[in-house]
Design an enzyme around this catalytic site. Structure first.
Site, PDB file in Angstrom:
ATOM      1  N   GLY B  11     104.457  18.901  36.876  1.00 46.72           N
ATOM      2  CA  GLY B  11     103.181  17.696  37.171  1.00 46.72           C
ATOM      3  C   GLY B  11     101.928  18.211  37.253  1.00 46.72           C
ATOM      4  O   GLY B  11     100.842  17.631  37.521  1.00 46.72           O
ATOM      5  N   ASN B 107     102.283   8.519  25.764  1.00 45.88           N
ATOM      6  CA  ASN B 107     103.028  10.227  26.060  1.00 45.88           C
ATOM      7  C   ASN B 107     102.025  11.158  25.428  1.00 45.88           C
ATOM      8  O   ASN B 107     101.421  11.041  24.550  1.00 45.88           O
ATOM      9  CB  ASN B 107     104.211  10.207  25.079  1.00 45.88           C
ATOM     10  CG  ASN B 107     105.109  11.486  25.372  1.00 45.88           C
ATOM     11  OD1 ASN B 107     105.232  11.822  27.028  1.00 45.88           O
ATOM     12  ND2 ASN B 107     105.503  12.015  24.476  1.00 45.88           N
ATOM     13  N   HIS B 109     102.092  14.934  24.070  1.00 40.56           N
ATOM     14  CA  HIS B 109     103.083  15.925  23.334  1.00 40.56           C
ATOM     15  C   HIS B 109     102.488  17.125  23.008  1.00 40.56           C
ATOM     16  O   HIS B 109     101.356  17.128  22.494  1.00 40.56           O
ATOM     17  CB  HIS B 109     103.713  15.221  22.296  1.00 40.56           C
ATOM     18  CG  HIS B 109     104.714  16.395  21.523  1.00 40.56           C
ATOM     19  ND1 HIS B 109     105.923  16.305  21.764  1.00 40.56           N
ATOM     20  CD2 HIS B 109     104.751  16.982  20.484  1.00 40.56           C
ATOM     21  CE1 HIS B 109     106.727  17.102  21.151  1.00 40.56           C
ATOM     22  NE2 HIS B 109     105.998  17.379  20.359  1.00 40.56           N
TER      23      HIS B 109
END
Lengths: 212, 212
Positions: B11, B107, B109
């Site tokens: 996280g 997202n 990456h």
């Protein structure tokens, strides 16, 4: 170290090598000969203007790659070529040529390999919508742009870019990166282990050649 | 704009969003809820420590993806989620989830896509011997890391790097890039045309978000 440069097009990367050599910035490397598969390409004119020996091996004169390769090898060997630099050379080399200069052929590619291998790399990158591209100098192996990576430089894609402005920005980095790699190889500072390339004697940060 | 963050691991990207939100640096975006498929992951603890609502949808409780997706959607909708941010979320989303938040799932990456898609991108890059890597924020589509690229940041690979030091250097850029993109989306400055993403209102140089 005698460098043989193979070209097919406008020859701006060749010109960058010529200019650096004149300024004494190629270290122990010297451009020994320039070869081309395109008889009337601008790169050959640049070589002649710089007083460099040239040769032409027109691929259209050869029905098989082996013969074309052997003719290239003859032209390169006639000038005791130690290192072959593909600077916009648009033909794939065969096994005979690769075996004749083992680990001594490098190529400059206008993308951050392994992304966008093959032709029209800048267009591929532009159409993919990437925000970062760049260029790569790598050893040549039997594949298309698959050999061990020696150095890379990143280039930011600007919001207003089109394919041509991106191509120009990448090209400016090519002109910087390729001579720096040629010099490092000539100074025997480039070592390859298990397909991974290390450059010795870089700055303390350890950053690779792209920061030169 | 209500942001739902989906997490599976430590996280740190979530923490970066939390920290920026506290400093008022997410613009009109607020973190509305944090969901996870891993009941005891550190990311959930970070969310709770920040006083954020959380939910868990353990993928092991679902035999089919559709049920898992629907449970995620329920958790996100319960907090009026407008934008879904995958911040180290290690499950592939199905069509139902994608259709439920059309063009509103992003997202992060840890590579310069299209290079090194899929898992362990940093290891892929390290083992490929690249000299430049980075991170990418992209819209999520039905493929694995194939959606339109919103922003990228380049990271230099150092000569002395191993996989872990490279991972850390990329992660530092992720922590910068993801909040910047979330803010730009919340400010409605991100537009997508024909799979190409433009960010409005950037600096005169027109460089993309990675320079923020």
């Amino acid at each position: 170290m005698n460098v043989g440069v193979l070209v097919s097009g406008s020859g701006t990367n060749l010109q960058s090598l010529i200019d650096r050599a004149r300024r004494g910035e190629l270290g122990p490397a010297r451009i020994a000969v320039v070869g081309s598969n395109v008889p009337d390409c601008a790169a050959l004119a640049r070589a002649r203007a710089a007083g460099l020996p040239t040769f032409v091996v027109d691929h259209r004169d050869y029905s098989a790659r082996a013969g074309f390769d052997r003719a290239l090898m003859t032209g390169l060997r006639a000038h005791q070529t130690d290192l072959v630099v593909l600077a916009g050379f648009m033909r794939v080399l065969g096994e005979e040529m690769l075996g004749s200069f083992p680990g001594r052929i490098i190529n400059i590619h206008p993308a951050l390999l392994p992304a966008f291998a093959g032709v029209r790399a800048q267009r591929q990158a532009y159409e993919a919508g990437v925000k970062v591209s760049g260029c790569t100098v790598h050893y040549v192996d039997g594949g298309v742009d698959t050999g061990p990576i020696i150095a890379q430089a990143a280039v930011l894609v600007h919001e207003e870019d089109d394919e041509e402005t991106l191509r120009a920005r990448i090209l400016a980095e090519e002109h910087r990166l390729l001579p720096a790699v040629v010099r490092a190889i000539a100074e025997r500072r480039v070592v390859i282990e298990d397909r991974k390339v290390r450059i010795l004697g870089l700055s303390p940060s350890g950053e690779s050649l792209r920061s030169l």
